[in-house]
Design a protein around this motif. Structure first.
Motif, PDB file in Angstrom:
ATOM      1  N   ALA A 346      89.972-134.371  43.732  1.00  0.00           N
ATOM      2  CA  ALA A 346      90.189-133.277  42.006  1.00  0.00           C
ATOM      3  C   ALA A 346      89.154-132.589  42.038  1.00  0.00           C
ATOM      4  O   ALA A 346      88.958-131.322  42.005  1.00  0.00           O
ATOM      5  N   ARG A 347      88.013-133.392  41.297  1.00  0.00           N
ATOM      6  CA  ARG A 347      87.536-133.407  40.312  1.00  0.00           C
ATOM      7  C   ARG A 347      85.981-132.462  41.236  1.00  0.00           C
ATOM      8  O   ARG A 347      85.053-131.801  41.087  1.00  0.00           O
ATOM      9  N   LYS A 348      85.756-133.359  42.976  1.00  0.00           N
ATOM     10  CA  LYS A 348      84.848-132.576  43.333  1.00  0.00           C
ATOM     11  C   LYS A 348      85.076-131.143  43.986  1.00  0.00           C
ATOM     12  O   LYS A 348      84.422-130.809  43.757  1.00  0.00           O
ATOM     13  N   ALA A 349      86.003-130.979  45.132  1.00  0.00           N
ATOM     14  CA  ALA A 349      86.975-129.075  45.162  1.00  0.00           C
ATOM     15  C   ALA A 349      86.552-128.541  43.206  1.00  0.00           C
ATOM     16  O   ALA A 349      85.735-127.484  43.921  1.00  0.00           O
ATOM     17  N   GLN A 350      86.706-128.793  42.515  1.00  0.00           N
ATOM     18  CA  GLN A 350      85.885-128.230  41.484  1.00  0.00           C
ATOM     19  C   GLN A 350      85.342-127.866  41.285  1.00  0.00           C
ATOM     20  O   GLN A 350      84.725-126.390  40.823  1.00  0.00           O
ATOM     21  N   ALA A 351      84.356-128.455  41.062  1.00  0.00           N
ATOM     22  CA  ALA A 351      82.914-128.516  41.095  1.00  0.00           C
ATOM     23  C   ALA A 351      82.419-128.020  42.323  1.00  0.00           C
ATOM     24  O   ALA A 351      80.815-126.735  41.964  1.00  0.00           O
ATOM     25  N   GLU A 352      82.406-127.559  43.497  1.00  0.00           N
ATOM     26  CA  GLU A 352      81.543-126.590  44.737  1.00  0.00           C
ATOM     27  C   GLU A 352      82.998-125.476  44.761  1.00  0.00           C
ATOM     28  O   GLU A 352      81.881-124.837  44.716  1.00  0.00           O
ATOM     29  N   ALA A 353      83.959-125.487  43.704  1.00  0.00           N
ATOM     30  CA  ALA A 353      84.262-123.970  44.001  1.00  0.00           C
ATOM     31  C   ALA A 353      85.150-123.831  42.241  1.00  0.00           C
ATOM     32  O   ALA A 353      87.249-124.386  42.935  1.00  0.00           O
ATOM     33  N   ASP A 354      85.124-123.334  41.923  1.00  0.00           N
ATOM     34  CA  ASP A 354      85.649-122.898  40.649  1.00  0.00           C
ATOM     35  C   ASP A 354      86.544-122.290  40.911  1.00  0.00           C
ATOM     36  O   ASP A 354      87.607-122.743  39.708  1.00  0.00           O
ATOM     37  N   ARG A 355      86.746-121.077  41.806  1.00  0.00           N
ATOM     38  CA  ARG A 355      88.124-121.055  41.615  1.00  0.00           C
ATOM     39  C   ARG A 355      89.335-121.063  42.021  1.00  0.00           C
ATOM     40  O   ARG A 355      90.291-120.433  41.826  1.00  0.00           O
ATOM     41  N   PHE A 356      89.176-122.507  43.256  1.00  0.00           N
ATOM     42  CA  PHE A 356      90.390-122.902  43.280  1.00  0.00           C
ATOM     43  C   PHE A 356      90.641-124.134  41.904  1.00  0.00           C
ATOM     44  O   PHE A 356      91.161-125.372  42.686  1.00  0.00           O
ATOM     45  N   ALA A 357      90.240-124.672  40.775  1.00  0.00           N
ATOM     46  CA  ALA A 357      90.398-125.071  40.223  1.00  0.00           C
ATOM     47  C   ALA A 357      91.941-125.308  39.854  1.00  0.00           C
ATOM     48  O   ALA A 357      91.713-126.790  39.432  1.00  0.00           O
ATOM     49  N   LYS A 358      92.235-124.154  39.376  1.00  0.00           N
ATOM     50  CA  LYS A 358      94.303-124.396  38.847  1.00  0.00           C
ATOM     51  C   LYS A 358      94.740-125.593  40.060  1.00  0.00           C
ATOM     52  O   LYS A 358      95.729-126.116  40.341  1.00  0.00           O
ATOM     53  N   GLU A 359      94.309-124.824  41.626  1.00  0.00           N
ATOM     54  CA  GLU A 359      95.435-125.035  42.486  1.00  0.00           C
ATOM     55  C   GLU A 359      95.097-126.750  42.480  1.00  0.00           C
ATOM     56  O   GLU A 359      95.523-127.790  43.392  1.00  0.00           O
ATOM     57  N   GLN A 360      93.769-126.909  42.678  1.00  0.00           N
ATOM     58  CA  GLN A 360      93.281-128.556  42.993  1.00  0.00           C
ATOM     59  C   GLN A 360      93.838-129.504  41.584  1.00  0.00           C
ATOM     60  O   GLN A 360      94.117-130.410  42.311  1.00  0.00           O
ATOM     61  N   GLU A 361      93.682-128.702  40.692  1.00  0.00           N
ATOM     62  CA  GLU A 361      94.536-130.070  39.315  1.00  0.00           C
ATOM     63  C   GLU A 361      96.215-129.719  40.152  1.00  0.00           C
ATOM     64  O   GLU A 361      96.720-130.850  39.779  1.00  0.00           O
ATOM     65  N   ALA A 362      96.837-128.794  40.116  1.00  0.00           N
ATOM     66  CA  ALA A 362      98.319-128.644  41.129  1.00  0.00           C
ATOM     67  C   ALA A 362      98.251-129.535  41.929  1.00  0.00           C
ATOM     68  O   ALA A 362      99.236-130.910  41.530  1.00  0.00           O
ATOM     69  N   GLU A 363      97.551-129.895  42.963  1.00  0.00           N
ATOM     70  CA  GLU A 363      97.850-130.980  43.942  1.00  0.00           C
ATOM     71  C   GLU A 363      97.328-132.127  43.331  1.00  0.00           C
ATOM     72  O   GLU A 363      97.897-132.779  43.573  1.00  0.00           O
ATOM     73  N   GLY A 364      96.728-132.640  42.053  1.00  0.00           N
ATOM     74  CA  GLY A 364      96.160-133.497  41.594  1.00  0.00           C
ATOM     75  C   GLY A 364      97.049-134.128  40.624  1.00  0.00           C
ATOM     76  O   GLY A 364      97.730-135.537  41.037  1.00  0.00           O
ATOM     77  N   ILE A 365      97.870-133.044  40.452  1.00  0.00           N
ATOM     78  CA  ILE A 365      99.382-133.502  39.778  1.00  0.00           C
ATOM     79  C   ILE A 365     100.516-134.097  40.225  1.00  0.00           C
ATOM     80  O   ILE A 365     101.699-135.048  40.306  1.00  0.00           O
ATOM     81  N   ARG A 366     100.721-133.323  41.946  1.00  0.00           N
ATOM     82  CA  ARG A 366     101.375-133.742  42.578  1.00  0.00           C
ATOM     83  C   ARG A 366     101.350-135.181  43.208  1.00  0.00           C
ATOM     84  O   ARG A 366     102.265-135.637  43.101  1.00  0.00           O
ATOM     85  N   ALA A 367      99.889-135.391  43.111  1.00  0.00           N
ATOM     86  CA  ALA A 367      99.664-136.233  43.926  1.00  0.00           C
ATOM     87  C   ALA A 367     100.290-137.660  42.572  1.00  0.00           C
ATOM     88  O   ALA A 367     100.293-138.590  43.082  1.00  0.00           O
ATOM     89  N   VAL A 368      99.305-137.478  41.463  1.00  0.00           N
ATOM     90  CA  VAL A 368     100.094-138.266  40.594  1.00  0.00           C
ATOM     91  C   VAL A 368     101.204-138.076  40.434  1.00  0.00           C
ATOM     92  O   VAL A 368     102.042-139.894  40.619  1.00  0.00           O
ATOM     93  N   GLY A 369     102.168-137.603  40.722  1.00  0.00           N
ATOM     94  CA  GLY A 369     103.548-137.238  40.672  1.00  0.00           C
ATOM     95  C   GLY A 369     104.273-137.985  41.844  1.00  0.00           C
ATOM     96  O   GLY A 369     105.232-139.059  41.843  1.00  0.00           O
TER      97      GLY A 369
END
Length: 503
Positions: A346-369
């Motif tokens: 998720a952090r790598k995807a956030q560094a590569e494209a900031d506009r997908f930060a929220k989506e990657q953060e949601a994906e991270g939350i889903r994985a944590v869940g």
């Protein structure tokens, strides 16, 4: 030897020697500022300036004329009346020289040959002073004072023919001063000063007026330019504010969409976790029900187990519990590793494209869940398996072992029942029932609770703990009157203290 030389040769040598001597004696060279005049043989004298010439000795003579400038200070010896009858004195400086022209140079030679410059200057001064007087008498004072160049030109033009007749040229004529004894020139200056001041004042006033007009026009143009500039700035600022509002609105819209997507994903993950947790709880409850059912069966067979089998069962149960704990830790470690990997992605995807930060953060939350749900599920399964193993161990116990376990915990149960009484600091008893003072009621709570506990355990397990306790009474030891109900295939013999007990 001289007789051998022809007479013609000797004559030739003598002639040549005479010629050489003649040339050496008669050779002259004139500098540029000096005129050599050679006269004698010819009627017309020879003039040499800046070049060499031959003078025939004994037959021609050499005379010199200085061609340098001769400065002359021309002053009128007394006052001279002007055309408007004002007596003045004139002071001028004149430079004259002997002319380079042949005719004038011959005239100068006739007039000034072998004369010094003072003599030439004195003659020229008299001529010039006479011409100055003549021109002064023809011009008015104001005209001479106001236009000295004209006066000098007229004097020069008037004196040149007279000086040219003497072989002289006027190089320059400069008027130094005009002087009158009646202060007329000074009064003319005052009048001119007044006129000049008046003209200057008028010019200054007109200039100041023009300056003020120009300043007013410049101020108007500057003000118009400032107003136009301020208007343009205001327009640009309005356009900038509108553009900023549009960009802010677009950013807020995208942020709101991202936040909404994040909240939706978060809510979905929460629902997934809750569903997984509920499923785990249901599975746990189902396992607990099965465990309780097996515990009932275990209680029926507990007294059949031997002490050795009990120890082996305890060892097996501990081993299974340790395996279950190890399995649980492994699952938790795997879940944490999985969570860390997902967070790194998720952090790598956030560094590569900031506009997908929220989506990657949601994906991270889903994985944590999912990881937490998997961990919870694994923990529930492990606990259920551990309880199942425990139930299997309990199923191997017999009633005697169960009774022994129950007897071991009786002191702890009694201590827990009596523990609240130890916390009482002070008791106030009002009245009594049937002559009782109330203290015995408080003290009798512990035996009463223990008796009810014995009855509950008898109903649950079929073992009467009261009978087991009576085995240590006087009647049991003396009369051998012991009857333990609820324990099959168990014979209890009470002997004297001196004998060794057997079972």
């Amino acid at each position: 030897m001289l007789e051998l030389i022809p007479a013609s040769a000797i004559i030739a040598i003598v002639v040549i020697a005479l010629i050489v001597i003649f040339l050496a004696v008669g050779y002259v060279k004139a500098p540029p500022d000096m005129a050599f005049i050679i006269s004698g043989i010819k009627k017309k004298s020879k003039i040499v300036i800046g070049k060499a010439a031959i003078r025939i000795p004994f037959f021609e003579r050499l005379d010199k004329l200085n061609l340098r400038l001769i400065p002359i200070d021309v002053k009128t010896s007394n006052a001279v009346p002007t055309a408007d009858y004002i007596n003045i004195n004139v002071d001028a400086t004149v430079n004259v020289k002997i002319s380079n022209e042949s005719e004038k140079l011959r005239l100068a030679a006739e007039n000034f040959l072998n004369k010094n410059t003072e003599y030439i200057a004195g003659v020229a001064r008299e001529v010039l002073e006479g011409n100055v007087r003549e021109i002064v008498g023809k011009m008015k004072l104001e005209e001479m004072v106001s236009d000295r160049q004209k006066f000098a030109t007229l004097v020069k033009e008037n004196a040149e023919p007279d000086l040219a007749a003497m072989g002289l040229d006027i190089i320059s004529f400069n008027v130094q001063n005009f002087v009158d004894g009646n202060e007329v020139i000074e009064n003319l200056g005052i009048d001119n000063i007044v006129k000049i001041k008046k003209a200057a004042a008028i010019a200054r006033a007109e200039s100041e007026r023009d300056i003020k007009v120009a300043q007013a026009a410049a101020d108007k143009e500057s003000n118009d330019a400032a107003v136009a500039a301020q208007t343009e700035i205001a327009k640009k600022q309005n356009e900038l504010a509108i553009k900023r509002s549009e960009l802010q609105q677009e950013a807020d819209t995208k942020k709101a969409m991202a936040d909404a997507a994040y909240e939706i994903q978060k809510e979905e993950q929460r629902k997934t976790i809750e569903v997984t947790t509920a499923n785990a709880d249901i599975a746990k409850q189902e396992r607990e029900i099965e465990l309780k059912q097996k515990e009932v069966a275990v209680k029926e067979q507990a007294l059949e187990a031997e002490v050795k089998k009990q120890a082996e069962a305890d060892k097996y149960a501990a081993q299974q519990k340790a395996d279950a704990a190890l399995y649980q830790r492994q699952k938790e470690a795997e879940a944490k590793q999985f969570e860390a990997q997902r967070q790194a992605e998720a952090r790598k995807a956030q560094a590569e494209a900031d506009r997908f930060a929220k989506e990657q953060e949601a994906e991270g939350i889903r994985a944590v869940g999912e990881a937490e749900a998997a961990a919870i599920q694994a923990k529930g399964v492990a606990e259920a398996e551990a309880m199942e193993k425990k139930a299997e161990a309990y199923a191997k116990y017999n009633k005697a072992a169960v009774a022994e376990m129950m007897i071991k915990v009786l002191p702890d149960v009694a201590a827990k029942i009596a523990e609240p009484l130890g916390q009482i600091d002070k008791i106030t008893i009002i009245g009594g029932d049937g002559g009782s003072n109330g203290v015995d009621q408080v003290a009798g709570n512990v035996p009463a609770v223990m008796a009810k506990l014995f009855e509950s355990m008898k109903e649950a397990t079929g073992i009467d703990l009261a009978d087991i306790v009576k085995a240590d009474t006087y009647d049991a030891k003396v009369n051998r009157n012991v009857n333990v109900s609820g324990i099959d295939s168990v014979n209890l013999v009470v002997k004297d203290e001196k004998e060794n007990p057997t079972a």
